[in-house]
Scaffold this motif. Sequence first.
Motif, mmCIF file in Angstrom:
data_model
loop_
_atom_site.group_PDB
_atom_site.id
_atom_site.type_symbol
_atom_site.label_atom_id
_atom_site.label_comp_id
_atom_site.label_asym_id
_atom_site.label_seq_id
_atom_site.Cartn_x
_atom_site.Cartn_y
_atom_site.Cartn_z
ATOM 1 N N GLY A 9 0.811 -1.215 0.000
ATOM 2 C CA GLY A 9 0.000 0.000 0.000
ATOM 3 C C GLY A 9 0.843 1.262 0.000
ATOM 4 O O GLY A 9 0.552 2.226 -0.722
ATOM 5 N N ILE A 10 1.901 1.275 0.796
ATOM 6 C CA ILE A 10 2.770 2.455 0.878
ATOM 7 C C ILE A 10 3.541 2.654 -0.420
ATOM 8 O O ILE A 10 3.618 3.759 -0.966
ATOM 9 C CB ILE A 10 3.764 2.311 2.050
ATOM 10 C CG1 ILE A 10 3.006 2.272 3.390
ATOM 11 C CG2 ILE A 10 4.775 3.458 2.055
ATOM 12 C CD1 ILE A 10 3.890 1.954 4.584
ATOM 13 N N CYS A 60 1.600 4.065 -3.672
ATOM 14 C CA CYS A 60 1.247 5.490 -3.607
ATOM 15 C C CYS A 60 2.431 6.370 -4.016
ATOM 16 O O CYS A 60 2.254 7.475 -4.522
ATOM 17 C CB CYS A 60 0.793 5.858 -2.186
ATOM 18 S SG CYS A 60 -0.822 5.192 -1.745
ATOM 19 N N PHE A 89 3.262 5.248 -8.399
ATOM 20 C CA PHE A 89 2.240 5.019 -9.425
ATOM 21 C C PHE A 89 2.411 5.823 -10.719
ATOM 22 O O PHE A 89 2.190 5.285 -11.816
ATOM 23 C CB PHE A 89 0.834 5.252 -8.876
ATOM 24 C CG PHE A 89 -0.231 4.938 -9.892
ATOM 25 C CD1 PHE A 89 -0.595 3.634 -10.143
ATOM 26 C CD2 PHE A 89 -0.839 5.951 -10.631
ATOM 27 C CE1 PHE A 89 -1.551 3.324 -11.111
ATOM 28 C CE2 PHE A 89 -1.791 5.667 -11.594
ATOM 29 C CZ PHE A 89 -2.154 4.346 -11.827
ATOM 30 N N TYR A 131 -2.568 9.781 -11.982
ATOM 31 C CA TYR A 131 -2.956 8.820 -10.951
ATOM 32 C C TYR A 131 -4.224 8.069 -11.319
ATOM 33 O O TYR A 131 -4.819 7.416 -10.468
ATOM 34 C CB TYR A 131 -3.136 9.533 -9.605
ATOM 35 C CG TYR A 131 -1.828 9.875 -8.930
ATOM 36 C CD1 TYR A 131 -1.241 8.980 -8.035
ATOM 37 C CD2 TYR A 131 -1.162 11.055 -9.210
ATOM 38 C CE1 TYR A 131 -0.032 9.271 -7.417
ATOM 39 C CE2 TYR A 131 0.051 11.364 -8.608
ATOM 40 C CZ TYR A 131 0.614 10.475 -7.717
ATOM 41 O OH TYR A 131 1.813 10.758 -7.124
ATOM 42 N N LEU A 168 -5.121 4.538 -9.948
ATOM 43 C CA LEU A 168 -4.417 4.296 -8.684
ATOM 44 C C LEU A 168 -5.245 3.437 -7.746
ATOM 45 O O LEU A 168 -4.735 2.528 -7.095
ATOM 46 C CB LEU A 168 -4.065 5.621 -7.997
ATOM 47 C CG LEU A 168 -3.491 5.495 -6.568
ATOM 48 C CD1 LEU A 168 -2.183 4.722 -6.585
ATOM 49 C CD2 LEU A 168 -3.291 6.877 -5.950
ATOM 50 N N SER A 169 -6.545 3.739 -7.663
ATOM 51 C CA SER A 169 -7.405 2.980 -6.747
ATOM 52 C C SER A 169 -7.376 1.498 -7.078
ATOM 53 O O SER A 169 -7.337 0.644 -6.190
ATOM 54 C CB SER A 169 -8.843 3.504 -6.811
ATOM 55 O OG SER A 169 -9.366 3.404 -8.126
ATOM 56 N N LEU A 225 -4.048 0.239 -5.918
ATOM 57 C CA LEU A 225 -3.969 0.280 -4.462
ATOM 58 C C LEU A 225 -4.734 -0.887 -3.862
ATOM 59 O O LEU A 225 -4.245 -1.579 -2.973
ATOM 60 C CB LEU A 225 -4.528 1.604 -3.934
ATOM 61 C CG LEU A 225 -4.387 1.853 -2.431
ATOM 62 C CD1 LEU A 225 -2.922 1.835 -2.028
ATOM 63 C CD2 LEU A 225 -5.023 3.187 -2.060
ATOM 64 N N SER A 259 -2.560 -3.906 -4.855
ATOM 65 C CA SER A 259 -1.177 -4.009 -4.387
ATOM 66 C C SER A 259 -1.071 -4.577 -2.981
ATOM 67 O O SER A 259 -0.099 -5.263 -2.657
ATOM 68 C CB SER A 259 -0.502 -2.631 -4.429
ATOM 69 O OG SER A 259 -0.240 -2.249 -5.748
#
Length: 321
Positions: free
Chosen positions: A49-50, A53, A56, A96, A99-100, A103, A106
């Motif tokens: 998660g880290i 972000c 990406f 981005y 990204l969701s 995320l 990931s």
Amino acid sequence: MDRVRNDAIAGRPSVFPRRPWMMSLGAAAAGGEGNKGLKGIVAGGITGGIEICITFPTEFVKTQLQLDEKGGKRQYDGIIDCVKKTVRGHGVFGLYRGLSVLLYGSIPKSAVRFGAFEEFKKHSVDAKGNLTAGQRLLCGLGAGVAEAIFAVTPMETVKVKFINDQRSAKPQFKGFFHGVRTIIKNEGIRGTYQGLTATIMKQGSNQAIRFYVMETCKDWYRGGDSKKSVPKLVVGAFGAVAGAASVFGNTPIDVVKTRMQGLEASKYKNTMDCFTQIWKNEGPKAFYKGTIPRMSRVCLDVAITFMIYDSFMELFSKVWK
């Protein structure tokens, strides 16, 4: 433990089953090894998660360039042009887009990857906690195949479709869940598993290379002492080297995977047909499209990932017995 000791002294068989790892690693180590897979899952999930972000935008640009074909459909002249046009048309947050999706994916991806690796490693290490060269490759390969099947393929397919959708004059996906519902409605669950073979090949080779290089570098630094701590900056440097090695090793597979997961994947009969068409229509150089942005992302990605992961594993070893 007293009962086991008394039974042994008296010559009576123990009521407790034999545990081979206690003989090779010691009873104290067995407790730690027993839950190392679970620690790997938790630490891997947080790490994933880290990391995504932070990295990406480079993934976004890489995917756009890989989807950009020769001929009238080509939209970008390179990395800079891709960034400029994306920001001009969609703002900074356009970098981005998707990204969701990544995320959401990931976290389980990293959890499966590191959890599987720790589990395979637990059953492969020798009495000193070390792996042979072949075992490093196999453990990494197993981790890559596991993440490809259980997390990466559906996540990557949806991500590529999201980014590909932005290239359309009239994007059809309004958000992550709307996109997933639309894909499943139109194509079924199978629509989220496009390019499974290519993804297994990519992730398997990726993690085999990365874990092999990482474990080899760590073993070299420790001098064979598996308990010796490796400084985080050194871990990061080793991670960057491992990431670069994986990029040069499997970018062609990554290009094929991306094409197989795009909105125009239906024009390819299968993975081999996709490879053949790219080679025939665009030449061998097409298999290394997006290498530079992928290199910048992957080196940073792998360096950050292993630094964060090692930090959490050290923390868990102190507070999670």
